[in-house]
Write a protein that holds these residues in place. Structure first.
Motif, mmCIF file in Angstrom:
data_model
loop_
_atom_site.group_PDB
_atom_site.id
_atom_site.type_symbol
_atom_site.label_atom_id
_atom_site.label_comp_id
_atom_site.label_asym_id
_atom_site.label_seq_id
_atom_site.Cartn_x
_atom_site.Cartn_y
_atom_site.Cartn_z
ATOM 1 N N VAL A 10 -13.089 7.342 14.508
ATOM 2 C CA VAL A 10 -14.467 7.324 15.000
ATOM 3 C C VAL A 10 -14.441 7.140 16.514
ATOM 4 N N TYR A 12 -17.084 6.318 19.400
ATOM 5 C CA TYR A 12 -18.458 5.890 19.655
ATOM 6 C C TYR A 12 -18.761 6.039 21.140
ATOM 7 N N ARG A 25 -18.301 -3.980 19.171
ATOM 8 C CA ARG A 25 -17.432 -4.498 18.110
ATOM 9 C C ARG A 25 -18.100 -5.670 17.403
ATOM 10 N N TYR A 28 -20.915 -4.468 15.237
ATOM 11 C CA TYR A 28 -20.412 -3.850 14.006
ATOM 12 C C TYR A 28 -19.941 -4.928 13.028
ATOM 13 N N GLY A 55 -11.198 -0.619 21.142
ATOM 14 C CA GLY A 55 -11.666 -0.280 19.807
ATOM 15 C C GLY A 55 -11.289 -1.337 18.799
ATOM 16 N N THR A 69 -10.228 3.066 8.993
ATOM 17 C CA THR A 69 -10.925 3.718 10.101
ATOM 18 C C THR A 69 -10.544 3.056 11.415
ATOM 19 N N VAL A 71 -11.751 2.841 15.250
ATOM 20 C CA VAL A 71 -12.893 3.107 16.128
ATOM 21 C C VAL A 71 -12.454 2.960 17.575
ATOM 22 N N THR A 376 -19.325 5.464 8.514
ATOM 23 C CA THR A 376 -18.163 5.222 9.372
ATOM 24 C C THR A 376 -16.975 4.624 8.623
#
Length: 408
Positions: A10, A12, A25, A28, A55, A69, A71, A376
């Protein structure tokens, strides 16, 4: 055929935000935990290993599958901070230039035909900064006049006019500095810098931003050459139109491997018309037109009428006047805040305009088919998640922009 995702990358892209990316972060982490508790799945975060872009790593367990995942935040906050480093006089000069960019070119009246909310949001910093200036000058004039009157009464009338003028100037400066120091509550300077960023070049990207777009494209191209199942690009607010140009550049340059990961694009709370309606936004309009035709990706655009800072349900390609025959994207859908948030939660958030602009990245206590954390961190690609989904019936597709030229 549905493609199961076990590994996802991902990227962003934030909007016009000078804050360190750790903010995203933590958002999320907090909101993902809240949504997991509501929806009955698991999400775990841990720091990203090694060097490179900021990330984090996500392990999602949902729908009987486990998904890893990674990010990465595509940071341009340094460019934002540089554009905000202006004195008070420079900010007011930017106000004049921005007003001319939108009023003088006729873009403002066109934007008002779409949604009033984001136009009011754009006018707010202009109005409030002018109010600050009027208050500062009025208070300075009033105190200066009183000071002059006092000096005249004690027989210092010759010096009084100059002393009063000096005092008036000092008071005005102090008042203006007081307002600026508290802009974390008012957001007038912040929003003024945001709108003037694009307005100063009438919609063209400044060189520093073009260089960063190329850098971001390289990062995404590297991921597309890897062994993940899906590369998902998320553009929020102003980050949405950056993502449009990044992805258009990637596809034009043939940088998508034939047997590579699925490429997905999720635009959230977009404000594309604020730029695409300006006369020199030829590059963005060309990218919108190009991306809307491509079969190499899936593009879903999510907004909500409850978000007064976004051009809710305005198809960014169509309203910009560049929709080609055979247009495929974006799929325009609504996050429908009044339905996906309980009445109690909606009541809490309804007048918190800036918080609502970030609701797309947050938990919904009556979640519908839009769930940022399933998208996501779940096992389904964006294309499969919205396969067969019809666009919002209340979307706006009329070509409204006065300027429709595109880059050659």
């Amino acid at each position: 055929m549905t493609r199961q995702v076990s590994r996802r990358r991902v990227f962003y892209i934030p909007g016009y935000d000078p804050i360190h990316p750790r903010r995203y972060r933590e958002l999320y982490r907090k909101e993902g935990a809240a949504q997991a508790a509501i929806s009955g799945y698991e999400i775990a975060l841990k720091p990203k290993g090694g060097k490179g872009r900021y990330g984090w790593h996500i392990t999602g367990r949902m729908d009987g599958a486990e998904v890893d995942t990674d990010v990465a935040v595509l940071v341009w906050s340094d460019i934002v901070r540089d554009s905000m480093g202006h004195s008070i006089p420079a900010t007011y000069l930017g106000l004049v230039r921005t007003a001319w960019a939108y009023i003088g070119t006729g873009a403002l009246w066109r934007l008002m035909r779409l949604r009033k909310g984001p136009v009011i949001a754009a006018l707010y910093p202009v109005g409030f900064l002018l109010l600050q200036l009027v208050l500062a000058l009025a208070l300075g004039w009033g105190l200066g006049s009183l000071f002059n009157l006092g000096l005249a009464r004690v027989g210092a009338g010759v010096a009084a006019p100059w002393a009063g003028i000096v005092l008036a100037g000092v008071v005005a400066v102090v008042v203006l500095r007081w307002f600026k120091a508290r802009d974390g509550k008012f957001f007038a300077y912040y929003l003024m810098h945001d709108y003037s960023f694009s307005a100063r070049s009438l919609g063209a990207n400044p060189p520093a931003l073009e260089a960063r777009i190329a850098d971001f494209a390289d990062a995404i191209a590297e991921a597309l050459a890897g062994d993940c199942d899906e590369v998902l690009v998320v553009g929020h607010s102003s980050g949405a139109h950056l993502a449009v140009s990044i992805l258009a550049d990637l596809i034009r340059a043939g940088r998508l491997p034939a047997d590579g990961p699925v490429l997905s694009f999720l635009s959230l709370g977009q404000v594309v018309p604020m730029v695409s309606f300006l006369p020199r936004a030829d590059r963005l309009r060309a990218d919108l037109r190009y991306l809307s035709l491509r079969e190499e990706l899936t593009w879903v655009d999510v907004t909500a009428p409850g978000d007064g800072c976004a051009f809710a349900l305005c198809d960014p390609v169509a309203v910009s006047g560049v929709a080609p025959e055979g247009k495929r994207w974006p799929l325009v859908i609504s996050a429908a805040f009044t339905q996906t948030l309980s009445p109690e939660r909606w009541k809490e958030l309804r007048w918190r305009f800036f918080r609502l602009h970030f609701q797309y990245l947050c938990a919904f206590d009556r979640v519908g088919d839009y769930d940022y954390f399933r998208i996501t961190a779940g096992p389904v690609t964006l294309a499969d998640r919205y396969a067969g989904r019809v666009p919002s019936k209340s979307r706006i597709e009329s070509a409204v922009s006065k300027y429709t030229s595109v880059a050659a």
